[in-house]
Design a protein around this motif. Structure first.
Motif, PDB file in Angstrom:
ATOM      1  N   ALA A  73     -51.089 -40.731  -5.591  1.00 51.19           N
ATOM      2  CA  ALA A  73     -51.526 -39.578  -5.011  1.00 51.19           C
ATOM      3  C   ALA A  73     -50.954 -39.313  -3.610  1.00 51.19           C
ATOM      4  O   ALA A  73     -50.609 -38.169  -3.421  1.00 51.19           O
ATOM      5  CB  ALA A  73     -53.212 -39.637  -4.793  1.00 51.19           C
ATOM      6  N   ILE A  74     -51.202 -40.439  -2.558  1.00 55.00           N
ATOM      7  CA  ILE A  74     -50.597 -40.006  -1.277  1.00 55.00           C
ATOM      8  C   ILE A  74     -49.045 -39.969  -1.494  1.00 55.00           C
ATOM      9  O   ILE A  74     -48.644 -39.183  -0.557  1.00 55.00           O
ATOM     10  CB  ILE A  74     -51.123 -41.362  -0.489  1.00 55.00           C
ATOM     11  CG1 ILE A  74     -50.479 -42.436  -0.980  1.00 55.00           C
ATOM     12  CG2 ILE A  74     -52.508 -41.191  -0.286  1.00 55.00           C
ATOM     13  CD1 ILE A  74     -50.440 -43.693   0.353  1.00 55.00           C
ATOM     14  N   ARG A  75     -48.419 -40.613  -2.411  1.00 55.76           N
ATOM     15  CA  ARG A  75     -46.858 -40.416  -2.362  1.00 55.76           C
ATOM     16  C   ARG A  75     -46.739 -38.950  -2.931  1.00 55.76           C
ATOM     17  O   ARG A  75     -45.654 -38.341  -2.295  1.00 55.76           O
ATOM     18  CB  ARG A  75     -46.480 -41.304  -3.397  1.00 55.76           C
ATOM     19  CG  ARG A  75     -44.754 -41.263  -3.592  1.00 55.76           C
ATOM     20  CD  ARG A  75     -44.331 -42.198  -4.585  1.00 55.76           C
ATOM     21  NE  ARG A  75     -45.204 -42.445  -5.753  1.00 55.76           N
ATOM     22  CZ  ARG A  75     -44.434 -41.727  -6.683  1.00 55.76           C
ATOM     23  NH1 ARG A  75     -43.595 -40.724  -6.608  1.00 55.76           N
ATOM     24  NH2 ARG A  75     -45.120 -41.751  -8.087  1.00 55.76           N
ATOM     25  N   LYS A  76     -47.532 -38.435  -3.830  1.00 53.55           N
ATOM     26  CA  LYS A  76     -47.107 -37.062  -4.341  1.00 53.55           C
ATOM     27  C   LYS A  76     -47.776 -36.099  -3.286  1.00 53.55           C
ATOM     28  O   LYS A  76     -47.655 -34.733  -3.859  1.00 53.55           O
ATOM     29  CB  LYS A  76     -47.590 -36.950  -5.856  1.00 53.55           C
ATOM     30  CG  LYS A  76     -46.821 -37.960  -6.393  1.00 53.55           C
ATOM     31  CD  LYS A  76     -47.524 -38.024  -8.067  1.00 53.55           C
ATOM     32  CE  LYS A  76     -46.899 -38.804  -8.933  1.00 53.55           C
ATOM     33  NZ  LYS A  76     -47.629 -38.704 -10.271  1.00 53.55           N
ATOM     34  N   GLY A  77     -48.776 -36.318  -2.550  1.00 53.28           N
ATOM     35  CA  GLY A  77     -49.477 -35.375  -1.462  1.00 53.28           C
ATOM     36  C   GLY A  77     -50.427 -34.690  -2.483  1.00 53.28           C
ATOM     37  O   GLY A  77     -50.989 -33.604  -2.226  1.00 53.28           O
ATOM     38  N   GLU A  78     -50.958 -35.258  -3.669  1.00 53.64           N
ATOM     39  CA  GLU A  78     -52.080 -34.895  -4.306  1.00 53.64           C
ATOM     40  C   GLU A  78     -53.540 -35.181  -3.580  1.00 53.64           C
ATOM     41  O   GLU A  78     -53.399 -36.090  -2.793  1.00 53.64           O
ATOM     42  CB  GLU A  78     -52.029 -35.407  -5.560  1.00 53.64           C
ATOM     43  CG  GLU A  78     -50.723 -35.022  -6.470  1.00 53.64           C
ATOM     44  CD  GLU A  78     -50.693 -35.959  -7.760  1.00 53.64           C
ATOM     45  OE1 GLU A  78     -49.804 -35.369  -8.465  1.00 53.64           O
ATOM     46  OE2 GLU A  78     -51.556 -36.632  -7.875  1.00 53.64           O
TER      47      GLU A  78
END
Length: 240
Positions: A73-78
């Motif tokens: 999630a943090i990698r994808k900005g979700e």
């Protein structure tokens, strides 16, 4: 008198996470080692403390998520849910299998175990076996890497550290069928030189032992965790 168990873990998580309006992109990752092993207080959490932590996480409005889901999630900005928490356990001690896993499974909490492979291969007393690690994996537990011998990586040269990572990855491939995606630095210490080697070894993210919330603007190879043991996992009570 009403005894109210308020775990230090929950105080730490609440302090580190932003206010709900800003919390969608952050989470707190906590770290344990041993469970109910009173001979090792610096790495142990007493079982009554651990049970208090689980109860607070279960009833206190927290969202305990798989660590890989938090990283994705943090990698994808979700967005992440408010008060998101991930649970990690280092080294591979037997009490993870006998004490932590049954309690976390009853609570329905996912968690990640970072395994140093050499103690498992050498069948050292007090460590899990590969069969037990496979049982954890098959039960939905995420298995992460922690070098072969749990060496203090900043003290060793690149050749030694590369060998540690290579041997560890080969053992995971042989025993579990794949190399873990996540890594934790032994003793929580890496540094720029070590981080470069860990990236090259193919991991997607790596964790230290510094306290702080995980969020998308951080380097994914120096992610923080909040370490808990007997001293820093103590419960407090209040009443009336």
């Amino acid at each position: 008198m009403i005894r109210v168990w308020a775990a230090a873990l929950v105080l730490a998580v609440t302090a580190l996470l932003p206010a709900p309006a800003a919390a969608a992109g952050s989470a707190v990752i906590v770290m344990y080692h041993r469970f109910g092993e009173d001979k090792f207080p610096s790495t142990n959490i007493r079982l009554e403390q651990f049970e208090a932590h689980i109860e607070e996480l279960r009833t206190g409005g927290f969202n305990v998520l798989p660590v890989p889901a938090i990283i994705d999630a943090i990698r994808k900005g979700e967005a992440l849910p408010d008060r998101a928490v991930g649970i990690t356990i280092d080294d591979g001690y037997l009490s993870i299998y006998t004490e932590a896993w049954p309690r976390l499974k009853r609570a329905g909490f996912p968690f990640t175990v970072f395994i140093a492979t050499a103690p498992i291969d050498h069948r050292l007393s007090g460590f899990m076996s590969w069969d037990q690690i496979r049982e954890l994996r098959d039960g939905g537990v995420t298995i992460g890497a922690h070098t072969a011998t749990h060496n203090h990586m900043p003290e060793h040269d690149d050749a030694r550290n590369e060998r540690e990572l290579t041997v560890s990855n080969h053992r995971f491939e042989a025993e579990l069928g794949k190399v873990p995606a996540l890594f934790a630095y032994p003793f929580g210490e890496g540094g720029t030189r070590v981080e470069k080697l860990v990236r090259a070894a193919g991991y997607r993210a790596a964790f230290g032992q510094q306290s702080g919330a995980v969020h998308g603007s951080q380097d994914r190879f120096r992610l923080p965790r909040f370490a808990l043991n007997e001293r820093f996992g103590e419960t407090v009570n209040s009443g009336c």
